[in-house]
Design a protein around this motif. Sequence first.
Motif, PDB file in Angstrom:
ATOM      1  N   LEU A  87      18.183  61.997  -1.471  1.00 32.35           N
ATOM      2  CA  LEU A  87      19.642  62.074  -1.310  1.00 32.35           C
ATOM      3  C   LEU A  87      20.059  63.046  -0.208  1.00 32.35           C
ATOM      4  N   ARG A 118      27.521  69.118   0.956  1.00 28.93           N
ATOM      5  CA  ARG A 118      27.358  68.259   2.130  1.00 28.93           C
ATOM      6  C   ARG A 118      25.942  68.419   2.635  1.00 28.93           C
ATOM      7  N   ASP A 141      22.877  66.282   4.958  1.00 28.23           N
ATOM      8  CA  ASP A 141      22.341  65.160   5.712  1.00 28.23           C
ATOM      9  C   ASP A 141      23.351  64.022   5.889  1.00 28.23           C
ATOM     10  N   GLY A 142      24.567  64.371   6.247  1.00 28.42           N
ATOM     11  CA  GLY A 142      25.550  63.329   6.548  1.00 28.42           C
ATOM     12  C   GLY A 142      26.249  62.709   5.355  1.00 28.42           C
ATOM     13  N   SER A 143      25.954  63.194   4.156  1.00 32.89           N
ATOM     14  CA  SER A 143      26.690  62.647   3.019  1.00 32.89           C
ATOM     15  C   SER A 143      27.052  63.756   2.035  1.00 32.89           C
ATOM     16  N   GLU A 144      27.845  63.381   1.032  1.00 39.22           N
ATOM     17  CA  GLU A 144      28.284  64.367   0.047  1.00 39.22           C
ATOM     18  C   GLU A 144      27.715  64.001  -1.309  1.00 39.22           C
ATOM     19  N   VAL A 145      27.059  64.953  -1.939  1.00 31.19           N
ATOM     20  CA  VAL A 145      26.420  64.689  -3.222  1.00 31.19           C
ATOM     21  C   VAL A 145      26.835  65.773  -4.207  1.00 31.19           C
TER      22      VAL A 145
END
Lengths: 596, 86
Positions: B34, B57, B59-63
């Motif tokens: 992820l 935030r 690697d380019g995404s939000e988890v």
Amino acid sequence: MKLSSAECHTPAGPPRAFSPRTRLVAIVGPPNAGKSTLFNRLTGLHQKVANYPGVTVEHRMGRLKARYIDTGIVHHVELVDLPGIYSLNARSEDERVTRDVLAGLMPGVPRPDAVLLILDSTNLGRQLMLAAPVLATELPTMVLLNMSDDLARRGGVLNVPELSKKLGAPVALVTASTGKGFDEIYDFLNAQLAPPRPIQLPILQDVPKTRKWAAQMSLASGYVAPAPTKWTRRLDKIFLHPVAGPVIFLTVVLALFQSIFTLAKPLMDGIAALVSGSGDLLKAVLPESVFRDLLVEGVWGGVGTVITFLPQILLLFLFIGFLEDSGYLARAALIADRMATILIAPLMTCSARLPIYVLIIAAFIPDKHVIGPLLGMRAIAMLSLYILGFLAAVATARLLKSSILRSERTPFVLEMPPYRWPKPSQLAMRLIDRGKVFLHRAGTLILTVAVVLWILLHVPTHNGKAPEIEHSIAGQVGHFIEPAIKPIGLDWKFGIGLISSLAARETIVGTLGTIYGTEGKETNGKLQEAVRKDLSPAGAAALLIFFAFALQCMSTIAVVRRETGGWKWPAIQFSYMLVLAYVGAFAAYHVVTWLS
Amino acid sequence: MISKCKLSDLPAGAEAILEAIELPEEEARHLMILGFLPGHRIEVGLSAPGGDPRVYRVDGSEVALRRETAKHLETMPLVGRVLETE
């Protein structure tokens, strides 16, 4: 499926236009990459929802919409939309299903001839990680980089031929929501299929190496990531605000529950009028016969009653679809994590429970205002059912302490997709999809139950005449169990309903429709009015509680059986939930009686 | 003086480099897939009311992760906002 791989290696033969054969093509991709949108766009309405045997994960099958004439397709293409996954490590059931299908290990399912791997082009570096295990399956694969419009608008760049060379597989930039770039998909599906020939693949179990490989791939193809979206951050400041966030969340949930019941009403009344009108017409037109009675009382009474609830079911899925497609559902899950996971999990999994609650509440709970017209008794009933159903599940998990509810233990890790404006065509597709499932059940399971029940309400005959309903077989069965359900405020008719609901929860609505139809009471498609005499408010509350707890779901039982490898645990769980349901219903009946 | 810090202890808006994931292999691998990769940058985002779970935030995404998971992620905080302009 050896046939297809043999085909791959034969030198270019005569054109295949004369011997079209069906190709099975799997759509694979991470969550939120636009998998379903692609599938809907490719198949149109030629699709159905299905389950693999012994698996709760839903998948959809469909036939490619495009025709030979306009696209030059010579193969029939059957598409299967597999669940969204991040890897093929088989950590979750979704991943296990996808891995098994791609490996040809899923019983009764042939290995796909090809794969369409769909990735979000706006975050390619990370998304490409899934390409490694998929290419390693050696299935002919096309890599689709979705949201190409978004990529271009936000200044992202990519050299497609270069990436294709590196991956050893065809690559195309597409926009699934508009159909842009689909010609290349049709070309791929129609061309001779060949396994991918990637220049190199990482060790699949090594995540950092896989990530490095993905970075190399995107770097080598000149990938420039797009500028970040401003909207998502702005909206998150509102929806995840410490005060406004929870207020908005609660408003959304209550508005959802409330509007399902109020907005659908005119439509429901319309359908009810149609059902009762057509029933009356049939009765007038057809000659008097057993068949006419079976049709009007049994089928129209049972199936017709269930169908009147279609608008509510559709409205429910319209709201869920809007919340999910817009990206808000993930934020709601975040906010609700501690206080009410209950409200969200069933919405996210589209579990069978929600529509059934809607159906039963609309059928048995009166439509009364509690706080003005804003919050009604039905919305409150819905909320209470959810909370109770959740508590029951938690209690069961504690009690069993086995691997049954493994998903409960996995940590909360949830990706927040960017906010997007939901596409009306996608929402419409969902509604058609769910409407079909609902009507299909009404036309098969509920129809069967209605017919069998009607017959059981008319035998044994005396001197060629049907017995009084109380002396029929169904009536006797109902009376036999009445002593057991009397303490929870239900009479023998509901006894029959509870037995038939073992087939599926919603059957109880059709069953009561048939019973009242047979009794000759004019239901006018409005079960509410017919049951009012036999069901007190306390009885209605008890009935709902019973349904919230009782494990009347054959597929859940099947999964537990498979996970535990025997009938012992499912039997224990079923009995336990039944006892819990009964005790809960008993308590609810007496509390409501005492209150009123 | 910079010292190591659990991801769960970082304040909102902070940035850090992930050093290690101290979780069973299967869970660690899922987090890495992820975007929680050692050596990569993490930015702490918004959270649910009460601060848990919280969005990160990566690697380019939000988890989003719960505190109980985030406390097993060892990080090296980045001081100042120099890297913001990157």
